[in-house]
Design an enzyme around this catalytic site. Structure first.
Site, PDB file in Angstrom:
ATOM      1  N   ASP A  59       0.853  -1.184   0.000  1.00  0.00           N
ATOM      2  CA  ASP A  59       0.000   0.000   0.000  1.00  0.00           C
ATOM      3  C   ASP A  59       0.894   1.242   0.000  1.00  0.00           C
ATOM      4  O   ASP A  59       1.893   1.283   0.720  1.00  0.00           O
ATOM      5  CB  ASP A  59      -0.881  -0.017   1.260  1.00  0.00           C
ATOM      6  CG  ASP A  59      -1.997   1.000   1.223  1.00  0.00           C
ATOM      7  OD1 ASP A  59      -1.722   2.200   1.004  1.00  0.00           O
ATOM      8  OD2 ASP A  59      -3.159   0.615   1.437  1.00  0.00           O
ATOM      9  N   HIS A 128     -10.170  -5.580  -3.373  1.00  0.00           N
ATOM     10  CA  HIS A 128      -8.857  -5.925  -2.818  1.00  0.00           C
ATOM     11  C   HIS A 128      -8.964  -6.187  -1.319  1.00  0.00           C
ATOM     12  O   HIS A 128      -9.841  -5.683  -0.644  1.00  0.00           O
ATOM     13  CB  HIS A 128      -7.836  -4.818  -3.079  1.00  0.00           C
ATOM     14  CG  HIS A 128      -8.207  -3.474  -2.533  1.00  0.00           C
ATOM     15  ND1 HIS A 128      -9.155  -2.652  -3.126  1.00  0.00           N
ATOM     16  CD2 HIS A 128      -7.771  -2.800  -1.441  1.00  0.00           C
ATOM     17  CE1 HIS A 128      -9.271  -1.528  -2.434  1.00  0.00           C
ATOM     18  NE2 HIS A 128      -8.449  -1.594  -1.395  1.00  0.00           N
ATOM     19  N   HIS A 130      -6.858  -5.930   2.259  1.00  0.00           N
ATOM     20  CA  HIS A 130      -5.748  -5.312   2.972  1.00  0.00           C
ATOM     21  C   HIS A 130      -5.231  -6.353   3.954  1.00  0.00           C
ATOM     22  O   HIS A 130      -6.011  -6.949   4.701  1.00  0.00           O
ATOM     23  CB  HIS A 130      -6.216  -4.098   3.795  1.00  0.00           C
ATOM     24  CG  HIS A 130      -6.694  -2.951   2.986  1.00  0.00           C
ATOM     25  ND1 HIS A 130      -5.913  -1.856   2.726  1.00  0.00           N
ATOM     26  CD2 HIS A 130      -7.887  -2.720   2.385  1.00  0.00           C
ATOM     27  CE1 HIS A 130      -6.599  -0.993   2.002  1.00  0.00           C
ATOM     28  NE2 HIS A 130      -7.813  -1.502   1.779  1.00  0.00           N
TER      29      HIS A 130
END
Length: 191
Positions: A59, A128, A130
């Site tokens: 990220d 997505h 995390h």
């Protein structure tokens, strides 16, 4: 686990995750490259896993060191848009990447988080997960940091130099976990 690409792959030209996916060719996770360079100009991306179906990268505004995003290569706005094959691959690799992250960071606690839609705090409309390492903060006395739990609070930009070294180590740990899985399960993982 077989990880063959779906017959067609949807791409959204305005999606940053599609740009990252398109810029990085798949590689064999059991034999990861030491360095990875994108094939095209793309937003800065540090790839930890690149299969025909999935891609995982750090990220750019991490909540903690090692904060990783795992998504299908195909543009899938929400989890319910993922194919059955993509969903199985996401689940499998979420576990593999979690183990590799714990080894690479030394942090034994983490969050796996997935948002669906703007009302659920999804910022990039490409499905997505995390994977967020959670270092122990209570022992440090820094109680205020707990408010960064699900994206709220201070986030600093990813340090490119640290990210390059870290993600190379993470790819090695992914390969190690996959090899151990192969040994424990007694079958060869097809990628």
């Amino acid at each position: 686990m077989t990880d063959a690409a779906p017959p067609t792959r949807a791409v959204d030209d305005a999606c940053p995750f599609c740009a990252i996916s398109s810029a990085h060719v798949p590689y064999d996770p059991l034999n990861p490259p030491k360095t990875i360079s994108p094939t095209t100009t793309t937003p800065s991306s540090f790839v930890a896993l690149s299969t025909p179906t999935l891609i995982a990268f750090l990220d750019i505004l991490p909540l903690s060191r090692g904060h990783l995003l795992l998504c299908p290569r195909a543009h899938r706005p929400k989890l319910t848009d993922a194919s059955a094959h993509e969903a199985r691959s996401l689940g499998y690799y979420a576990r593999i990447l979690s183990a590799a992250l714990a080894r690479a960071t030394g942090v034994q606690d983490w969050n796996v988080l997935q948002n669906n839609g703007a009302a659920a705090a999804q910022v990039v409309a490409h499905m997505h997960f995390h994977l967020i390492p959670r270092p122990e903060i209570r022992a440090s006395g820094r109680f205020r940091e707990s408010f960064t739990m699900f994206g709220r609070g201070q986030r600093e930009e990813l340090d490119d130099d640290d990210a390059e070294v870290f993600v190379a180590e993470l790819r090695r740990h992914v390969a190690d976990v996959l090899r151990e899985d192969k040994d424990e399960e007694g079958y060869k993982i097809k990628l």
